[in-house]
Design a protein around this motif. Structure first.
Motif, PDB file in Angstrom:
ATOM      1  N   ASN A 282       0.884  -1.194   0.015  1.00 55.64           N
ATOM      2  CA  ASN A 282       0.004  -0.273   0.087  1.00 55.64           C
ATOM      3  C   ASN A 282       0.932   1.078  -0.076  1.00 55.64           C
ATOM      4  OD1 ASN A 282      -2.232   1.693   2.596  1.00 55.64           O
ATOM      5  ND2 ASN A 282      -2.370   1.734  -0.014  1.00 55.64           N
ATOM      6  N   ASP A 283       0.739   2.288  -0.829  1.00 53.36           N
ATOM      7  CA  ASP A 283       1.006   3.473  -0.653  1.00 53.36           C
ATOM      8  C   ASP A 283       0.289   4.759  -1.133  1.00 53.36           C
ATOM      9  OD1 ASP A 283       2.218   4.185  -4.030  1.00 53.36           O
ATOM     10  OD2 ASP A 283       1.635   2.033  -3.437  1.00 53.36           O
ATOM     11  N   PRO A 284      -0.497   5.279  -0.065  1.00 54.31           N
ATOM     12  CA  PRO A 284      -1.504   6.199  -0.081  1.00 54.31           C
ATOM     13  C   PRO A 284      -0.735   7.615  -0.506  1.00 54.31           C
ATOM     14  CG  PRO A 284      -1.435   5.254   2.259  1.00 54.31           C
ATOM     15  CD  PRO A 284      -0.370   4.774   1.711  1.00 54.31           C
ATOM     16  N   HIS A 285      -1.496   8.236  -1.218  1.00 55.95           N
ATOM     17  CA  HIS A 285      -0.797   9.607  -2.057  1.00 55.95           C
ATOM     18  C   HIS A 285      -1.671  10.705  -1.428  1.00 55.95           C
ATOM     19  CE1 HIS A 285       0.053   7.023  -5.733  1.00 55.95           C
ATOM     20  NE2 HIS A 285       0.713   6.498  -4.804  1.00 55.95           N
ATOM     21  N   LEU A 286      -0.639  11.693  -0.922  1.00 58.03           N
ATOM     22  CA  LEU A 286      -1.282  13.194  -0.259  1.00 58.03           C
ATOM     23  C   LEU A 286      -0.130  14.156  -0.965  1.00 58.03           C
ATOM     24  CD1 LEU A 286      -2.054  11.797   3.292  1.00 58.03           C
ATOM     25  CD2 LEU A 286      -3.833  12.439   1.377  1.00 58.03           C
ATOM     26  N   GLY A 287      -0.763  15.151  -0.747  1.00 56.36           N
ATOM     27  CA  GLY A 287       0.351  16.402  -0.769  1.00 56.36           C
ATOM     28  C   GLY A 287       1.382  16.336   0.059  1.00 56.36           C
ATOM     29  N   PHE A 288       2.584  16.746  -0.746  1.00 59.03           N
ATOM     30  CA  PHE A 288       3.792  16.476   0.199  1.00 59.03           C
ATOM     31  C   PHE A 288       3.956  17.679   1.015  1.00 59.03           C
ATOM     32  CE2 PHE A 288       5.855  14.094  -3.515  1.00 59.03           C
ATOM     33  CZ  PHE A 288       5.473  12.936  -2.930  1.00 59.03           C
ATOM     34  N   THR A 289       4.356  17.717   2.168  1.00 56.92           N
ATOM     35  CA  THR A 289       4.667  18.566   3.342  1.00 56.92           C
ATOM     36  C   THR A 289       5.856  18.307   4.281  1.00 56.92           C
ATOM     37  OG1 THR A 289       3.261  17.532   4.828  1.00 56.92           O
ATOM     38  CG2 THR A 289       1.826  19.325   3.560  1.00 56.92           C
ATOM     39  N   ALA A 290       6.562  19.217   4.836  1.00 57.80           N
ATOM     40  CA  ALA A 290       7.574  18.960   5.921  1.00 57.80           C
ATOM     41  C   ALA A 290       6.930  19.462   7.083  1.00 57.80           C
ATOM     42  CB  ALA A 290       8.841  19.633   5.271  1.00 57.80           C
ATOM     43  N   HIS A 704      11.820  17.404 -11.900  1.00 57.79           N
ATOM     44  CA  HIS A 704      10.847  16.665 -11.013  1.00 57.79           C
ATOM     45  C   HIS A 704      11.270  16.571  -9.655  1.00 57.79           C
ATOM     46  CE1 HIS A 704       8.229  12.943 -10.431  1.00 57.79           C
ATOM     47  NE2 HIS A 704       7.396  13.867 -10.961  1.00 57.79           N
ATOM     48  N   GLU A 705      11.670  17.524  -9.015  1.00 57.68           N
ATOM     49  CA  GLU A 705      12.119  17.486  -7.543  1.00 57.68           C
ATOM     50  C   GLU A 705      10.749  17.408  -6.706  1.00 57.68           C
ATOM     51  OE1 GLU A 705      16.144  19.812  -6.331  1.00 57.68           O
ATOM     52  OE2 GLU A 705      14.335  20.956  -6.580  1.00 57.68           O
ATOM     53  N   ALA A 706      10.859  16.498  -5.812  1.00 58.30           N
ATOM     54  CA  ALA A 706       9.844  16.436  -4.662  1.00 58.30           C
ATOM     55  C   ALA A 706       9.966  17.536  -3.808  1.00 58.30           C
ATOM     56  CB  ALA A 706       9.970  15.167  -3.886  1.00 58.30           C
ATOM     57  N   THR A 707       8.820  18.194  -3.547  1.00 55.57           N
ATOM     58  CA  THR A 707       8.877  19.471  -2.699  1.00 55.57           C
ATOM     59  C   THR A 707       8.219  19.472  -1.600  1.00 55.57           C
ATOM     60  OG1 THR A 707       6.877  20.427  -4.086  1.00 55.57           O
ATOM     61  CG2 THR A 707       9.160  21.051  -4.895  1.00 55.57           C
ATOM     62  N   HIS A 708       8.823  19.130  -0.556  1.00 56.75           N
ATOM     63  CA  HIS A 708       8.336  18.792   0.979  1.00 56.75           C
ATOM     64  C   HIS A 708       8.341  20.243   1.473  1.00 56.75           C
ATOM     65  CE1 HIS A 708       8.240  14.528   0.352  1.00 56.75           C
ATOM     66  NE2 HIS A 708       9.575  14.783  -0.351  1.00 56.75           N
ATOM     67  N   ASP A 709       7.437  21.132   1.583  1.00 53.83           N
ATOM     68  CA  ASP A 709       7.498  22.341   1.881  1.00 53.83           C
ATOM     69  C   ASP A 709       6.948  22.647   3.454  1.00 53.83           C
ATOM     70  OD1 ASP A 709       9.004  23.077  -0.185  1.00 53.83           O
ATOM     71  OD2 ASP A 709       7.470  24.428  -1.056  1.00 53.83           O
ATOM     72  N   HIS A 710       7.525  23.087   4.286  1.00 54.59           N
ATOM     73  CA  HIS A 710       6.878  23.539   5.601  1.00 54.59           C
ATOM     74  C   HIS A 710       5.752  24.356   5.202  1.00 54.59           C
ATOM     75  CE1 HIS A 710       6.069  25.084   9.545  1.00 54.59           C
ATOM     76  NE2 HIS A 710       7.107  24.443  10.183  1.00 54.59           N
ATOM     77  N   GLN A 711       4.666  24.044   5.673  1.00 51.54           N
ATOM     78  CA  GLN A 711       3.272  24.838   5.338  1.00 51.54           C
ATOM     79  C   GLN A 711       3.157  26.275   5.763  1.00 51.54           C
ATOM     80  OE1 GLN A 711       0.544  21.492   7.005  1.00 51.54           O
ATOM     81  NE2 GLN A 711      -0.385  21.659   4.943  1.00 51.54           N
ATOM     82  N   VAL A 712       3.961  26.443   6.883  1.00 55.10           N
ATOM     83  CA  VAL A 712       3.832  28.071   7.278  1.00 55.10           C
ATOM     84  C   VAL A 712       5.177  28.842   6.985  1.00 55.10           C
ATOM     85  CG1 VAL A 712       3.619  29.587   9.388  1.00 55.10           C
ATOM     86  CG2 VAL A 712       2.357  27.579   9.139  1.00 55.10           C
ATOM     87  N   LEU A 713       6.285  27.954   6.906  1.00 52.41           N
ATOM     88  CA  LEU A 713       7.587  28.636   7.043  1.00 52.41           C
ATOM     89  C   LEU A 713       8.338  28.496   5.733  1.00 52.41           C
ATOM     90  CD1 LEU A 713       9.120  27.930  10.601  1.00 52.41           C
ATOM     91  CD2 LEU A 713       8.006  29.788   9.897  1.00 52.41           C
ATOM     92  N   GLY A 714       7.722  27.636   4.997  1.00 54.05           N
ATOM     93  CA  GLY A 714       7.991  27.317   3.552  1.00 54.05           C
ATOM     94  C   GLY A 714       8.258  28.500   2.528  1.00 54.05           C
TER      95      GLY A 714
END
Length: 821
Positions: A282-290, A704-714
């Motif tokens: 199983n691999d659930p897909h969601l928006g990337f975040t840090a 195609h860089e994966a962008t795991h961004d901090h939702q507030v400080l990103g």
């Protein structure tokens, strides 16, 4: 002059010293909130001693003398590592972000207030059974014990972000956890977007062309729809609505169209397993975040150990395994939302039309406190169909006739929501049938529940399915008149009507968000499925071997071959390959020949190190834009991702779809070959401007860089370099190793949505099972566990997923021992 120089030197030195002192002080105070995983502590709320053993990947293994204490430990661990994330999610559900962030989050708060997710969660607490309620209370006690510890020991407010956004942290409650689940349901929803875009497109295109650009998944049994304007005869509807290009705040939980929930899951029975045990991946897909949405944990319960992926704030393993059962989730794309157009009383705008005449809205005032601004007072309104939404939300105003408003019917808007109780029962289940039975109480978000016990495999769609009437005017595909009885929901279908597949004869089952079955409306599940491409590659990989292993399932999760590229390139390039004589070096024709030569030798593998994926992606994107731009104008901006079925329909001329190749504004009639050639030139110009003209040295991973961004400080200068995580990745929109691209902006191919969690469970040898998340366990930017799992995830590697307590203790990097105060 020497005196002036000396004083300038002294001032500069002093400033450097002050800056260095400030940095050291900031790091010191921020480091105070780093949790000590190897300590003893007395806490309130425990019945007996508890151990939290941290393995080498910082996964907490929680051992207690009773289940309530174990869930206390999970709450404590979540608060140790993800306190800021939990509090932000709670504030989002409450519609209280603007108290911290000011006007920039006001749109989010007003939208969430109108849905009243938090109020519905508070009401749903009363319908949880006693065991579930005790679990929720114990989890809350664990979170609050950590909060008390932070306050008593001055542990840096619990997370560095709290220094920047000073606020008192209210105690965690059971309603907070239920609200987090409703927030996830909102993040995974997408049917509202589909209704809106279909309505907007149908106002400017005939129905047969709507079917081209918004194609149905292959299959029969669909009913032709009326034009949207025909539902509102005599009303003034905009025939060419403008595109609204508004930036979305990262904390907005409702994802843009095409970036909602997705996922992969597949299972093999013992007859198709080399080792004779069941397999599940199983691999659930969601928006990337840090940090990642996911958090790994192991709970030692009275019914046995469970291990897998949790979401901070939710005390349950959502995908994982026990010794007896593995379970995984994918989004069903169930049509669980309907937009209703409500007609206002022209003599009294406080009333709306129902099948029984005009009735008053149910209303309530709500005040949103806004940092550094005046508070905003909202009047929340509800109809019998659901909450009234503002016209500026998600382009609703562009499809709403004058004198009308829109309301939303959605299964998650239940004040008697037992979804969490059902999820806990699934986690405790011992067999496939037990888990299927436990899924009956699950309401939202609708999911495909894949299961594997030691003997059998199954897949069951869980979640409430609205009961629509056969005479529904739009079949739930378009916003419908809310005053028409035939358009309204008539409760929900029976749980037995949800699709179910148990012990398939072929021994393999799975889902990539593809079409599950073909049933006539209204038992159809949905018209808008989430995948028509990945499933083709999955089927080929599953059937290419007689038996499977853990390694073959991992290989499938990591597969980067685009069946879409293999299908479309021969179609769009049919008359371009190897035609014409060699062009002079440095000309556009020579560059086109070089690109075609590269693509001709390419096998469709979206490998980060290859140039061909970037050339292909840029070409197909430019091609779709050329095909739809003249017909749709500004609405073309809404199509941020390529729809492969549309391209295929055009180039196979299905039902006359080849007409899209002709440019309306030109006198001549263009062929599809000419459009393909022009689009390739467009793509090569864009690539040259962005990456250079040396095609052979391009790398897909650079785009195609994966962008795991901090939702507030990103987005904060300087800080963003410390809190955001970037990874060069393979895969693409339509590969099993799914890396959904942004689709907009100067970097449209950045990877923003994919498998934040991966797990593979092997019941021939359960302790050989593996899992991983995309970042790290900690949300603390100074922790070595902030991104330590990210590189493993990027390389397609995993960490052990064992329930052996001795193994966890042997490799422990810290043991937290909590005792009752």
């Amino acid at each position: 002059m020497p005196i002036l120089f000396r004083w300038l030197f002294r001032i500069a030195t002093g400033l450097v010293f002050l800056v260095a002192l400030a940095v050291v002080g900031a790091v010191y105070f921020a480091s105070r909130s780093l949790p000590d995983y190897d300590r003893d502590a007395e806490v309130s709320g425990l019945a007996a001693p508890l151990e939290i053993v941290r393995d080498t990947a910082n996964v907490p293994h929680i051992f207690g003398e009773n289940d309530r204490d174990v869930f206390f430990g999970l709450g404590y661990a979540h608060a140790q590592d993800r306190l800021w994330q939990m509090m932000t999610m709670r504030r989002t559900a409450q519609g209280r972000l603007s108290e911290l962030f000011g006007p920039e989050t006001l749109e989010i708060d007003t939208f969430l207030r109108r849905l009243d997710l938090y109020g519905l969660a508070v009401q749903s607490v009363a319908v949880q059974d006693e065991k579930t309620l005790n679990l929720l209370k114990s989890y809350s006690d664990g979170v609050n014990a950590r909060l008390a510890q932070i306050n008593e020991e001055a542990l840096g407010r619990g997370a560095p972000e709290f220094f920047l956004f000073s606020t008192e942290i209210a105690p965690w409650t059971p309603a907070d956890s239920l609200a987090v689940l409703k927030l996830m349901a909102l993040q995974l929803s997408g049917q509202m977007h589909q209704e809106v875009i279909r309505a907007r497109i149908s106002l400017v295109l005939p129905e047969e062309r709507v079917r081209d650009v918004l194609p149905d998944a292959p299959g029969t049994g669909l009913t032709e729809l009326p034009e949207y304007a025909a539902l509102f005869p005599g009303e003034d509807l905009p025939r060419f609505a403008q595109h609204t290009n508004e930036a979305r705040h990262p904390l907005m939980p409702l994802a843009p169209r095409g970036l909602g929930g997705a996922s992969n899951v597949w299972a093999a029975s013992p007859s198709r397993s080399a080792a004779g045990g069941t397999l599940l991946a199983n691999d659930p897909h969601l928006g990337f975040t840090a940090p990642s949405t996911w958090y790994l944990a192991r709970l030692e319960l009275a019914t046995g150990g469970v291990i897998g992926g949790t979401i901070p704030g939710l005390p349950v393993i959502l995908t994982g395994r026990s010794a007896d059962l593995g379970w995984g989730l994918t989004t069903t794309y169930l049509d669980d939302q309907d937009i209703f157009i409500e007609k206002l009383n022209p003599d009294n705008p406080d009333e709306y039309l129902t099948p029984k005449g005009y009735r008053p809205f149910r209303t309530r005032a709500s005040i949103v406190q806004v940092k550094d601004a005046e508070p905003v007072t909202l009047t929340l309104r509800w109809t019998e169909n659901g909450p009234v939404l503002p016209p500026d939300a998600f382009d609703l105003g562009k499809i709403t006739p004058k004198g009308h408003v829109t309301s939303l019917a959605w299964t998650a808007l239940s004040n008697r929501d037992t979804s969490f109780m059902s999820a806990v029962a699934i986690m405790r289940a011992k067999s496939v049938q037990d888990a299927i039975d436990a899924g009956e109480g699950f309401i939202a978000p609708a999911q495909n529940l894949a299961l594997a016990d030691t003997r059998d495999i199954a897949l069951k769609a869980i979640g409430a399915m609205p009961r629509r009437r056969a005479e529904h005017q739009s079949k739930g595909r378009l916003p419908s008149p809310g005053w028409r009885e035939e358009n309204r929901w008539d409760g929900f279908l029976e749980y037995a009507d949800n699709p179910e597949f148990i012990a398939p004869p072929g021994g393999i089952l799975g889902n990539t968000n593809n079409k599950l079955l073909d049933r006539p409306f209204p038992e159809h599940v949905t018209f808008d499925w989430g995948d028509s491409q990945r499933v083709q590659r999955w089927e080929r990989l599953m059937q290419s071997r007689e038996v499977h292993t853990r390694e073959s399932f991992i290989e499938a999760q990591q597969d980067t071959v685009s069946i879409t590229a293999r299908t479309l390139l021969p179609l769009i390039g049919a008359d371009l390959w190897f035609t014409g004589e060699a062009a002079p070096e440095g000309t556009p024709q020579r560059q086109r020949q070089r690109a075609l030569s590269l693509l001709a030798e390419w096998n469709g593998e979206m490998n980060e190190h290859l140039p061909e994926p970037l050339i292909y992606a840029a070409w197909i994107r430019a091609l779709q834009d050329r095909l739809i731009r003249d017909e749709l104008g500004p609405l073309a901006h809404e199509f941020t991702h390529v729809e492969p079925l549309f391209i295929e329909r055009v180039y196979r001329n299905v039902d006359g779809a080849g007409i899209w190749c002709d440019v309306l504004q030109s006198a001549e009639k263009e062929s599809c070959t000419e459009i393909a050639r022009a689009a390739l030139d467009d793509a090569l110009v864009w690539i040259a401007e962005r990456y250079g003209t040396a095609l052979e040295s391009l790398r897909w991973g650079d785009a195609h860089e994966a962008t795991h961004d901090h939702q507030v400080l990103g987005g904060v200068p300087i800080l963003r370099h410390f809190v955001n995580i970037r990874q060069s990745t393979s895969g693409g929109d339509n590969t099993l190793l799914r890396g959904r691209t942004r689709g907009t902006g100067p970097d449209p191919f950045t990877n923003v949505h994919g498998a934040g969690y991966r797990g593979v469970y092997d019941f021939a040898d359960p302790d050989s099972s593996v899992f991983v998340i995309a970042t790290g366990q900690s949300g603390h930017l100074l922790s070595r566990h902030y991104d330590d799992l990210g590189e493993l995830w990027r390389r397609g590697e995993y960490v052990p997923m064992s329930l052996d307590p001795d193994l966890a203790r042997a490799g422990a990097t810290g043991i937290t021992r909590l005792t009752p105060r």
